[in-house]
Design a protein around this motif. Structure first.
Motif, PDB file in Angstrom:
ATOM      1  N   THR A   1       0.830  -1.211   0.000  1.00 20.90           N
ATOM      2  CA  THR A   1       0.000   0.000   0.000  1.00 20.90           C
ATOM      3  C   THR A   1       0.861   1.257   0.000  1.00 20.90           C
ATOM      4  O   THR A   1       0.427   2.307  -0.499  1.00 20.90           O
ATOM      5  N   THR A   2       2.066   1.147   0.531  1.00 18.85           N
ATOM      6  CA  THR A   2       2.975   2.299   0.504  1.00 18.85           C
ATOM      7  C   THR A   2       3.247   2.748  -0.920  1.00 18.85           C
ATOM      8  O   THR A   2       3.276   3.948  -1.214  1.00 18.85           O
ATOM      9  N   THR A   3       3.416   1.787  -1.822  1.00 18.95           N
ATOM     10  CA  THR A   3       3.701   2.173  -3.207  1.00 18.95           C
ATOM     11  C   THR A   3       2.440   2.397  -4.022  1.00 18.95           C
ATOM     12  O   THR A   3       2.336   3.364  -4.772  1.00 18.95           O
TER      13      THR A   3
ATOM     14  N   LEU B   1       3.786  -3.393 -11.286  1.00 21.78           N
ATOM     15  CA  LEU B   1       5.200  -3.617 -10.993  1.00 21.78           C
ATOM     16  C   LEU B   1       5.397  -4.283  -9.635  1.00 21.78           C
ATOM     17  O   LEU B   1       6.162  -5.247  -9.502  1.00 21.78           O
ATOM     18  N   GLY B   2       4.698  -3.785  -8.604  1.00 19.40           N
ATOM     19  CA  GLY B   2       4.877  -4.330  -7.257  1.00 19.40           C
ATOM     20  C   GLY B   2       4.330  -5.740  -7.112  1.00 19.40           C
ATOM     21  O   GLY B   2       5.038  -6.659  -6.680  1.00 19.40           O
ATOM     22  N   PHE B   3       3.070  -5.924  -7.495  1.00 13.23           N
ATOM     23  CA  PHE B   3       2.482  -7.259  -7.405  1.00 13.23           C
ATOM     24  C   PHE B   3       3.109  -8.213  -8.410  1.00 13.23           C
ATOM     25  O   PHE B   3       3.210  -9.416  -8.157  1.00 13.23           O
ATOM     26  N   GLY B   4       3.508  -7.675  -9.577  1.00 13.80           N
ATOM     27  CA  GLY B   4       4.182  -8.532 -10.559  1.00 13.80           C
ATOM     28  C   GLY B   4       5.478  -9.090 -10.009  1.00 13.80           C
ATOM     29  O   GLY B   4       5.793 -10.283 -10.174  1.00 13.80           O
ATOM     30  N   THR B   5       6.253  -8.230  -9.354  1.00 16.05           N
ATOM     31  CA  THR B   5       7.482  -8.698  -8.690  1.00 16.05           C
ATOM     32  C   THR B   5       7.165  -9.761  -7.654  1.00 16.05           C
ATOM     33  O   THR B   5       7.844 -10.791  -7.556  1.00 16.05           O
TER      34      THR B   5
ATOM     35  N   LEU C   1      13.581  -7.311   5.278  1.00 13.14           N
ATOM     36  CA  LEU C   1      14.697  -6.409   4.980  1.00 13.14           C
ATOM     37  C   LEU C   1      14.396  -5.572   3.734  1.00 13.14           C
ATOM     38  O   LEU C   1      14.717  -4.374   3.683  1.00 13.14           O
ATOM     39  N   SER C   2      13.768  -6.191   2.719  1.00 12.93           N
ATOM     40  CA  SER C   2      13.390  -5.450   1.513  1.00 12.93           C
ATOM     41  C   SER C   2      12.389  -4.349   1.844  1.00 12.93           C
ATOM     42  O   SER C   2      12.444  -3.254   1.273  1.00 12.93           O
TER      43      SER C   2
ATOM     44  N   LEU D   1       9.906  -1.962  -6.610  1.00 16.96           N
ATOM     45  CA  LEU D   1      10.505  -3.298  -6.719  1.00 16.96           C
ATOM     46  C   LEU D   1      10.841  -3.855  -5.336  1.00 16.96           C
ATOM     47  O   LEU D   1      10.579  -5.031  -5.044  1.00 16.96           O
ATOM     48  N   LEU D   2      11.414  -3.025  -4.476  1.00 18.39           N
ATOM     49  CA  LEU D   2      11.763  -3.474  -3.129  1.00 18.39           C
ATOM     50  C   LEU D   2      10.513  -3.818  -2.318  1.00 18.39           C
ATOM     51  O   LEU D   2      10.464  -4.858  -1.632  1.00 18.39           O
ATOM     52  N   LEU D   3       9.494  -2.970  -2.397  1.00 24.84           N
ATOM     53  CA  LEU D   3       8.287  -3.188  -1.606  1.00 24.84           C
ATOM     54  C   LEU D   3       7.457  -4.341  -2.170  1.00 24.84           C
ATOM     55  O   LEU D   3       6.791  -5.063  -1.420  1.00 24.84           O
ATOM     56  N   GLY D   4       7.491  -4.547  -3.478  1.00 26.12           N
ATOM     57  CA  GLY D   4       6.850  -5.718  -4.069  1.00 26.12           C
ATOM     58  C   GLY D   4       7.546  -7.001  -3.651  1.00 26.12           C
ATOM     59  O   GLY D   4       6.895  -8.024  -3.392  1.00 26.12           O
TER      60      GLY D   4
END
Length: 386
Positions: A220-222, A247-251, A274-275, A300-303
């Motif tokens: 939700t942050t992204t 992008l996030g859910f895809g990752t 950590l991500s 990408l990190l949050l996904g």
């Protein structure tokens, strides 16, 4: 009755539930742009969904343990559709808040009972696949609604799509039915477990919750917060939640599939936390006007955090929860994950008081602490999912 067809009906429920819950991420941007609604109101409408979700996550798990998942999941799909009908008919303050609350009630029933149903049918493999298909729905909803809202002026159309999908999932389940509960207790599909795994609800939650809290807090942050900060790069901001979701859910989907294929162990949960810490740190450093590069890196990190934390937490639950209590433990686990839906309105309220960066630095420190807790659990042997 083919268990394969029944399982397909379960994952269809989960995809449509994720869609019903998260398509609003793109619709709320259109509401802000076209109806001039207050940002705090629409963010609160997005977040109040969690208030309806929490009790039904627990209730759905309890009812699934007692009566089986099918009736509970069908009920949840109908309730979620009813909430979206209310939202389709009116965008007044009461309708927005009440409609999203009702959507939360329905999705809560589907998520916990549906995941328990999938685990009953296919053990740990079913639980992880449930997470993958739920993620697919969360990704597809805002992407589709963003495209529809940009091409079609009436805002009732995105709601009509999710209502039809919910109805279709019910129709499919009524046609397919269910299979008897004959599956024995199974080991997690990702490893070779210790011969005497201690099964208790407390241990299942003690291992899964430290990573669970970073599932939706990260995404939700992204999808909501960060996408709003970069919306000015485009003629309309309605695309940004869809881009962030894709992008996030895809990752997350790729990593969940890889983790399932290559049997990643419990350290992947620590990597997920950590991500999340790194993603929150990037958002905090970038401040109120991040570049598009920062947006993509943080997403990408949050996904990654969403995908790894969701998968590993579900495997912890499947490994340690007593089979007769699996549904209720899944419900509590998902309550912990959905705490993150409260972040958008909280951050919206905090920003004028403490600035755009400090909350993310705090979140980064907390996520780092969760990663440390998981590493300690693994090294001490308490988390022995091997």
């Amino acid at each position: 009755m083919s268990s394969r067809r029944v399982f397909a009906s379960v994952v269809f429920f989960l995809v449509t539930a994720g869609w019903a819950a998260n398509h609003f991420a793109s619709v709320l941007v259109a509401l802000k742009e076209r109806a001039n609604l207050d940002a705090l109101l629409v963010n609160s409408a997005y977040g109040i969904y969690a208030a309806g979700l929490f009790p039904c996550l627990i209730a759905g798990g309890l009812l699934a343990d007692r009566f089986g998942g099918r009736f509970v999941v069908i009920t949840g799909a109908v309730v979620a559709a009813a909430g979206n009908v209310a939202l389709m008919l009116s965008h007044g303050t009461f309708a927005l808040l009440a409609g999203r609350f009702v959507v939360g009630l329905g999705v809560g029933l589907v998520v916990s009972a549906g995941t328990a149903w999938a685990a009953r049918l296919r053990g740990a493999s079913g639980a992880t696949l449930a997470g993958i298909f739920l993620t697919s729905g969360f990704a597809l909803g805002p992407i589709a609604s963003g495209i529809i809202a940009s091409l079609v002026t009436p805002l009732w159309v995105p709601y009509a799509v999710t209502i039809v999908l919910s109805a279709a999932s019910v129709a499919v389940s009524l046609a397919v039915g269910d299979v008897p509960n004959t599956r024995p207790v199974s080991a997690p599909s990702n490893a070779h477990p210790a011969p005497h795994v201690e099964r208790s609800s407390m241990k299942a939650l003690a291992t899964s919750v430290p990573v669970a809290v970073w599932v939706f807090a990260s995404i939700t942050t992204t999808v909501i917060g960060l996408s709003a900060r970069v919306a000015h790069y485009f003629p309309t901001g309605v695309f940004m939640p869809g881009i962030a979701a894709g992008l996030g859910f895809g990752t997350a989907l790729v990593l969940q599939a890889l983790g399932r294929r290559f049997a990643w162990g419990p350290y992947s949960g620590a990597v997920g936390a950590l991500s999340s810490a790194l993603g929150m740190l990037v958002v905090g450093v970038a401040g109120p006007a991040p570049s598009l590069i920062v947006f993509f890196v943080a997403t990408l990190l949050l996904g990654t955090a969403y995908g790894l934390c969701l998968r590993d937490g579900l495997l912890d639950v499947d490994t340690y929860a007593p089979v007769a209590q699996r549904g209720r433990v899944i419900g509590v686990y998902y309550v912990a994950t959905y705490l993150g839906f409260g972040l958008p309105p909280l951050l919206q309220w905090l920003e004028p008081r403490v600035g755009p960066s400090l909350p993310f630095f705090v979140l980064a420190a907390l996520a780092l602490s969760s990663a440390a807790v998981r590493v300690v659990q693994i090294r001490s042997g308490y988390l022995d999912r091997r």
